[in-house]
Design an enzyme around this catalytic site. Structure first.
Site, PDB file in Angstrom:
ATOM      1  N   ARG A  72       1.104  -1.166  -0.022  1.00  0.00           N
ATOM      2  CA  ARG A  72      -0.057  -0.068   0.022  1.00  0.00           C
ATOM      3  C   ARG A  72       0.723   1.199   0.045  1.00  0.00           C
ATOM      4  NH1 ARG A  72      -5.076  -2.748   0.876  1.00  0.00           N
ATOM      5  NH2 ARG A  72      -4.777  -4.504   2.407  1.00  0.00           N
ATOM      6  N   ASP A 103     -10.541  -2.141  -5.108  1.00  0.00           N
ATOM      7  CA  ASP A 103     -10.972  -0.802  -5.354  1.00  0.00           C
ATOM      8  C   ASP A 103     -10.123   0.221  -5.274  1.00  0.00           C
ATOM      9  OD1 ASP A 103     -13.641   0.976  -5.639  1.00  0.00           O
ATOM     10  OD2 ASP A 103     -12.939   1.491  -3.463  1.00  0.00           O
ATOM     11  N   THR A 126      -9.601  -9.317  -5.527  1.00  0.00           N
ATOM     12  CA  THR A 126      -9.681  -8.730  -3.948  1.00  0.00           C
ATOM     13  C   THR A 126     -10.460  -9.851  -3.339  1.00  0.00           C
ATOM     14  OG1 THR A 126     -10.940  -7.468  -2.293  1.00  0.00           O
ATOM     15  CG2 THR A 126     -11.457  -7.021  -4.484  1.00  0.00           C
ATOM     16  N   ASP A 128     -12.649  -9.717  -0.973  1.00  0.00           N
ATOM     17  CA  ASP A 128     -13.790  -9.061  -0.620  1.00  0.00           C
ATOM     18  C   ASP A 128     -15.131  -8.767  -1.719  1.00  0.00           C
ATOM     19  OD1 ASP A 128     -12.388  -8.319   1.619  1.00  0.00           O
ATOM     20  OD2 ASP A 128     -11.849  -6.465   0.978  1.00  0.00           O
ATOM     21  N   ASP A 130     -15.879  -6.655  -3.548  1.00  0.00           N
ATOM     22  CA  ASP A 130     -16.857  -5.453  -3.512  1.00  0.00           C
ATOM     23  C   ASP A 130     -16.485  -4.712  -4.611  1.00  0.00           C
ATOM     24  OD1 ASP A 130     -13.769  -4.983  -2.820  1.00  0.00           O
ATOM     25  OD2 ASP A 130     -14.146  -3.703  -0.969  1.00  0.00           O
ATOM     26  N   ARG A 172     -13.856  -5.677   4.698  1.00  0.00           N
ATOM     27  CA  ARG A 172     -13.694  -4.186   4.650  1.00  0.00           C
ATOM     28  C   ARG A 172     -14.915  -3.559   4.087  1.00  0.00           C
ATOM     29  NH1 ARG A 172      -8.546  -2.243   1.238  1.00  0.00           N
ATOM     30  NH2 ARG A 172      -8.730  -0.156   2.575  1.00  0.00           N
TER      31      ARG A 172
END
Ligand code: ATP
Length: 324
Positions: A72, A103, A126, A128, A130, A172
């Site tokens: 990150r 995202d 990911t 997730d 999402d 998340r």
């Protein structure tokens, strides 16, 4: 397009390696050179780049994580950081970039593409799930299976009376893993951000004599943001309210990210990786590769965001109906 760069960014997800391999092999198949950027946007800013060959992406499709590593990068969130990244891209003669991530990573890709003249294609990866514009993201199905295995094991030990297990899963602030994990394991409930009434309805269920016929109860809970352990606070509240119940918490944590990618994630990674190279060859830019009813689609970055992803409310109803 003569040279493609590929990077993985954000949280790692099983199946990312299949996507890297496909980007590399599809590029080489089309006579395009291809390089891998190590540690996502951090590596781009620091010029940490390796050549990818047919050989150095062999034997990786079955491995979890990402051989390119991920990171990150706060620096990349600034226009100056992205300008530095673009400079490195030019120095390396990269004329098309493939970003594999979630995202945040695709938001960064959109900004880089808008600020500098560079074709970028995104691949949704990911655990997730999402991201709008795709039925599935790479890594989600493997993580769901990992959760299913873990909860099945908990169920074996949870079978004494008056016991409620709260199991915290990742997401998340997105409830796909918790909701579909609950459906897949026959859990009694899921506390997810998309259903703000879920905690209240669980209390109602308990108060109306829920579990009379059950020997154990398992509730899956979506983690809150990036913080682990929020579920401990929820469980404390339940403990205070219902002192007669034996309430336990299990936080699955990072074991949900690891493991051997399942067939779906390997196939999706392979198809999306090849489609990303094809998109660059077709002079598409600023699109994310998506899956729509098992077909590859190209989704403009502006539509491929977390905000626009909806969870099907029928799934929430289904869980309620089947957990009576
Ligand atoms: P996951 O959902 O699996 O955690 P992600 O891609 O959403 O994956 P993030 O940590 O949100 O993970 O983002 C990864 C990186 O993308 C960040 O470290 C940052 O470098 C870049 N990024 C995220 N958001 C932005 C933004 N708004 N502007 C520019 N770059 C961003």
């Amino acid at each position: 397009i003569k040279r493609i760069g590929v990077l993985t960014s954000g949280g790692d997800a099983p199946g990312m390696n299949a996507a890297i391999r496909a980007v590399a092999r599809a590029s080489l198949y089309h006579g395009i050179s291809v390089c891998g950027i190590i540690k996502g946007y951090t590596g781009l800013i620091e010029n940490n780049i390796i050549e990818l060959t047919v050989e150095n992406v062999s034997n990786i499709i079955q491995r979890g994580g990402t051989i390119l590593k991920t990171a990150r990068s706060h620096e990349f969130e600034t226009p100056e950081g992205r300008a530095r990244a673009y400079q490195v891209i030019q120095e390396n003669e990269i004329d098309g970039l493939v970003v594999i991530g979630g995202d945040g990573s695709l938001t960064g890709a959109r900004l880089l593409a808008n600020e500098h003249n560079l074709p970028i294609v995104g691949i949704p990866a990911t655990i997730d799930n999402d991201l709008a514009g795709t039925d599935l993201t790479i890594g989600y199905t493997t993580a769901l299976n990992t959760i299913m295995d873990a909860v099945d094991k908990l169920r074996d030990t949870a079978s004494s009376h008056e016991r409620i297990f709260f199991v915290e899963v990742m997401g998340r602030e997105s409830g796909f893993l918790a909701l579909n994990g609950a459906i897949a394991t026959g859990s009694e409930g899921a506390l997810i951000p998309e259903d703000p009434t879920s905690t209240e309805s669980l209390k109602k269920m308990i108060e109306s004599g829920f579990r009379k016929t059950k020997s154990s109860s398992i509730i899956l809970v979506t983690e809150s943001g990036e913080r682990e352990g929020q579920t401990l606070f929820i469980a404390d509240d339940f403990k205070r309210r219902y002192p007669n119940f034996d309430i336990r918490v299990t936080i699955l944590g990072h074991l949900q990210r690891g493991g051997i990618p399942c067939a779906t994630d390997r196939i999706m990674g392979s198809r999306m990786g090849a489609a990303a190279v094809q998109a660059l060859l077709d002079e598409q830019r600023n699109v994310m590769i998506g899956y729509d009813n098992d077909e590859i689609v190209y989704v403009p970055f502006v539509k491929a965001t977390k905000k626009q992803k909806r969870i099907d409310p029928d799934l929430i109803d289904l869980l309620h109906m089947l957990s009576i």
